[in-house]
Design a protein around this motif. Structure first.
Motif, PDB file in Angstrom:
ATOM      1  N   PRO A 184       0.828  -1.215   0.000  1.00 47.01           N
ATOM      2  CA  PRO A 184       0.000   0.000   0.000  1.00 47.01           C
ATOM      3  C   PRO A 184       0.860   1.262   0.000  1.00 47.01           C
ATOM      4  CG  PRO A 184      -0.679  -1.522   1.745  1.00 47.01           C
ATOM      5  CD  PRO A 184       0.602  -2.046   1.180  1.00 47.01           C
ATOM      6  N   VAL A 185       0.377   2.275  -0.683  1.00 44.09           N
ATOM      7  CA  VAL A 185       1.043   3.569  -0.734  1.00 44.09           C
ATOM      8  C   VAL A 185       0.039   4.610  -0.229  1.00 44.09           C
ATOM      9  CG1 VAL A 185       2.089   5.303  -2.231  1.00 44.09           C
ATOM     10  CG2 VAL A 185       2.425   2.870  -2.715  1.00 44.09           C
ATOM     11  N   ILE A 227      -6.970  -0.655  -5.436  1.00 43.43           N
ATOM     12  CA  ILE A 227      -7.986  -0.401  -4.419  1.00 43.43           C
ATOM     13  C   ILE A 227      -7.641   0.937  -3.782  1.00 43.43           C
ATOM     14  CG2 ILE A 227      -8.981  -1.193  -2.247  1.00 43.43           C
ATOM     15  CD1 ILE A 227      -8.153  -4.046  -3.114  1.00 43.43           C
ATOM     16  N   GLU A 228      -8.609   1.840  -3.782  1.00 52.30           N
ATOM     17  CA  GLU A 228      -8.406   3.170  -3.206  1.00 52.30           C
ATOM     18  C   GLU A 228      -9.155   3.236  -1.879  1.00 52.30           C
ATOM     19  OE1 GLU A 228     -10.430   7.231  -4.294  1.00 52.30           O
ATOM     20  OE2 GLU A 228      -8.843   6.781  -5.753  1.00 52.30           O
ATOM     21  N   ILE A 229      -8.451   3.638  -0.843  1.00 53.47           N
ATOM     22  CA  ILE A 229      -9.049   3.788   0.485  1.00 53.47           C
ATOM     23  C   ILE A 229      -8.982   5.270   0.851  1.00 53.47           C
ATOM     24  CG2 ILE A 229      -8.972   3.069   2.900  1.00 53.47           C
ATOM     25  CD1 ILE A 229      -7.304   0.611   1.901  1.00 53.47           C
ATOM     26  N   TYR A 266     -12.727  -0.170  -5.801  1.00 54.39           N
ATOM     27  CA  TYR A 266     -11.789  -0.790  -6.745  1.00 54.39           C
ATOM     28  C   TYR A 266     -11.859  -0.028  -8.060  1.00 54.39           C
ATOM     29  CZ  TYR A 266      -9.766  -4.081 -10.018  1.00 54.39           C
ATOM     30  OH  TYR A 266      -9.005  -4.661 -10.996  1.00 54.39           O
ATOM     31  N   GLN A 267     -10.706   0.326  -8.584  1.00 58.09           N
ATOM     32  CA  GLN A 267     -10.614   1.021  -9.867  1.00 58.09           C
ATOM     33  C   GLN A 267      -9.849   0.143 -10.850  1.00 58.09           C
ATOM     34  OE1 GLN A 267     -12.176   3.471 -10.775  1.00 58.09           O
ATOM     35  NE2 GLN A 267     -12.477   4.880  -9.116  1.00 58.09           N
ATOM     36  N   VAL A 321      -4.939   9.371   1.309  1.00 60.45           N
ATOM     37  CA  VAL A 321      -5.489   8.363   0.392  1.00 60.45           C
ATOM     38  C   VAL A 321      -4.500   7.208   0.305  1.00 60.45           C
ATOM     39  CG1 VAL A 321      -6.244   7.881  -1.966  1.00 60.45           C
ATOM     40  CG2 VAL A 321      -6.704  10.113  -0.941  1.00 60.45           C
ATOM     41  N   THR A 322      -5.010   5.991   0.523  1.00 67.61           N
ATOM     42  CA  THR A 322      -4.166   4.801   0.422  1.00 67.61           C
ATOM     43  C   THR A 322      -4.541   4.048  -0.850  1.00 67.61           C
ATOM     44  OG1 THR A 322      -4.046   4.630   2.827  1.00 67.61           O
ATOM     45  CG2 THR A 322      -3.483   2.657   1.564  1.00 67.61           C
ATOM     46  N   VAL A 323      -3.524   3.663  -1.609  1.00 66.45           N
ATOM     47  CA  VAL A 323      -3.720   2.924  -2.853  1.00 66.45           C
ATOM     48  C   VAL A 323      -3.017   1.579  -2.731  1.00 66.45           C
ATOM     49  CG1 VAL A 323      -3.236   2.906  -5.340  1.00 66.45           C
ATOM     50  CG2 VAL A 323      -3.911   5.019  -4.219  1.00 66.45           C
TER      51      VAL A 323
END
Length: 147
Positions: free
Chosen positions: A48-49, A97-99, A106-107, A54-56
């Motif tokens: 995760p980044v 997945i964007e948090i 999910y994108q 925003v976490t991706v």
């Protein structure tokens, strides 16, 4: 280590048993161990980044495969001995997945040809189809359009 100890050691074979079948079998075992160890959840879901709240989490499809072959002896002499093996690992990015603010979505990563080529081909087909239909109708009418 004496010859008897080496022959009885786990995972080893007597010198006379080092045929292509034995060597290929060991090679396939090693390939399966190495490739199988790399196809883990962390290969499918990347690290995760987080930036600006925003976490991706990257998502990918990962696959692996391996194979091998052996030979055999022909006649009383060792005239045909062989072996071989190989393997591969592949990964294809699927999306992320964007948090954000406690909500996840999910994108998918879409292929550019879907956004350009499909609409363009639909426009070309829509323009060409009526002309093709008119040309076919003219050919079916006897005596029309011929001099």
């Amino acid at each position: 280590m004496t010859d008897g100890e080496r022959d009885n050691a786990p995972g080893s074979a007597p010198e006379s048993d080092l045929s292509a079948a034995f060597v290929s079998g060991r090679l396939l075992e090693r390939l399966a161990d190495r490739l199988g160890g790399r196809a883990a959840v962390t290969a499918v879901y990347g690290q995760p980044v987080t930036v600006g709240g925003v976490t991706v989490v990257p998502v990918a499809a990962v696959g692996f495969g391996f194979g091998g072959g052996v030979g055999q002896e022909v006649g009383t002499t060792k005239t045909a001995d062989g072996g071989g093996g190989g393997g591969a690992v592949g990964a294809k990015p699927l999306g992320y997945i964007e948090i954000r603010d406690g909500a996840t979505r999910y994108q998918p990563i879409r292929a550019p040809w879907r956004d350009v080529a499909l609409p363009l081909s639909a426009v070309v087909l829509a323009n060409a189809l009526p002309k093709v239909i008119r040309a076919l109708r003219r050919r079916r009418r006897p005596g029309r359009g011929r001099g």
